[in-house]
Scaffold this active site. Structure first.
Site, PDB file in Angstrom:
ATOM      1  N   GLU A 141      66.738 -41.613  30.882  1.00  0.00           N
ATOM      2  CA  GLU A 141      67.473 -40.704  29.987  1.00  0.00           C
ATOM      3  C   GLU A 141      67.154 -39.245  30.315  1.00  0.00           C
ATOM      4  OE1 GLU A 141      68.735 -43.189  26.073  1.00  0.00           O
ATOM      5  OE2 GLU A 141      66.976 -41.912  25.853  1.00  0.00           O
ATOM      6  N   GLU A 248      71.869 -48.920  28.318  1.00  0.00           N
ATOM      7  CA  GLU A 248      71.276 -49.275  27.028  1.00  0.00           C
ATOM      8  C   GLU A 248      72.362 -49.319  25.959  1.00  0.00           C
ATOM      9  OE1 GLU A 248      68.086 -46.731  25.818  1.00  0.00           O
ATOM     10  OE2 GLU A 248      67.187 -46.652  27.823  1.00  0.00           O
TER      11      GLU A 248
END
Length: 346
Positions: A141, A248
């Site tokens: 991320e 995700e």
């Protein structure tokens, strides 16, 4: 593997060590990997922390040794492997990207060397133990950078240097018998078209090495409507020519917390943002919608559910000495029985 249907099971070793059991829909106890595979999962995602001391109560999970044990089991079970390098001793995400303790005080050149050596050494362990990955993710991320305060958005040139060091290590670990894994660059901006485009344009501007996938986190209760995600995925594929993987996603099956740590995603949140209660049926509906999008959109090549086996169990909290803030988004209830949501993958 043409299309990845996966799950992040980074907590599985710790769960089992602390006594977790898993049951299929017939109430029969089984290996969680078998249950996932039966329902269509063909790949597992595993995170790597450099030197974890806070990872669950025993403090050393998500290092190479523990991660390798699960990877070998997965490989023996016919599942693909996707490694997620955080380049931190603990969680790295859009809110924090903390340099590993062993790397503090290093300058940018030295950090590049450290990334290269750590990535190479780690991959050689997987290679030597017949657990070679299909995908390697360089950073987790990283839509706002990695290894702060160097690789920030104010210094995109450093971000690219760090990423290139990891990519070079993946190439160096490969050989004629172990082909180069597909490289993923993963950001959190699932439904943020401009932020996604700006980030990857900066990577190109400063000379990113070749990579294969753009990974996007997409949690609909945080990121926004499905349509915004589709727009972002299509645009990123069109502009950069890279297939998208939903790295995700998740949805809660209950609003109940089984420990003293509040759940990070509540029924109030899903009601307010999606007009959906946190129920087993709605978990199935929400996940099936995302799976269908992934399979129908030409630009998308896979989807991974984040932590389906991580139900509440003392000792396996979000960090050492704490509870589980994600338990209500597992695909197993708090007694280890598989939920309907898993059927979305079939």
């Amino acid at each position: 593997m043409s299309f990845f249907i996966g799950a992040d099971v980074s907590s599985l070793q710790a769960m089992e060590d602390y006594g977790a059991v898993f049951y299929d829909e017939n109430g029969k106890e089984d290996d969680a990997l078998n249950i996932l595979k039966y329902h269509g999962i063909n790949s597992i995602r595993l995170r790597l922390f450099n030197n974890p001391t806070l990872s669950f109560d025993r403090g050393d999970y998500c290092n190479v040794n523990n991660t390798l044990a699960i990877a070998k089991r997965a490989k023996d079970n016919g599942l693909g492997i996707y490694l997620d390098f955080h380049y931190s001793d603990f969680w790295a995400d859009w809110q924090k990207q903390t340099i590993p303790k062993a790397w503090t005080g290093k300058n940018v050149d030295e950090l590049c060397d450290a990334i290269y050596e750590y990535t190479l050494d780690s991959l050689l362990e997987f290679k030597n133990n017949n657990a070679w990955p299909d995908i390697v993710q360089i950073g987790n991320e990283i839509g706002r950078g990695l290894l702060w305060e160097y690789g920030t958005l104010e210094h995109p040139e450093y971000i690219v240097r760090f990423l290139n060091a990891g990519i070079d290590a993946v190439s160096s670990a490969s050989d004629a018998n172990f082909s180069i894994p597909q490289i993923m660059i993963h950001i959190e901006c699932g439904a943020e078209k401009k932020q996604t485009e700006d980030f990857f344009k900066n990577l190109n501007r400063y000379g990113i090495r070749n990579y294969d996938y753009i990974g996007l986190s997409y949690y609909p209760y945080w990121a926004g409507p499905y349509e915004k995600f589709i727009e972002n995925a299509r645009n990123a594929y069109h502009v950069f020519g890279k297939k998208i993987i939903i790295a995700e996603t998740a949805f809660p099956y209950t609003d109940i917390s089984h420990d003293d740590t509040p759940n990070v995603v509540t029924g109030d949140l899903t009601r307010n943002t999606m007009n959906m209660e946190a129920t087993p049926e709605n978990q199935f509906i929400a996940l099936k919608k995302i799976v269908d999008i992934a399979k129908e959109e030409e630009c998308i090549n896979g989807i991974y559910y984040w932590e389906p086996v991580w139900y509440q169990l003392k000792g396996v909290g979000a960090e050492k000495g704490k509870g589980n803030e994600w338990e209500n988004q597992a695909l197993f209830d708090n007694r280890g029985h598989v939920l309907k949501g898993i059927m979305a993958f079939n």
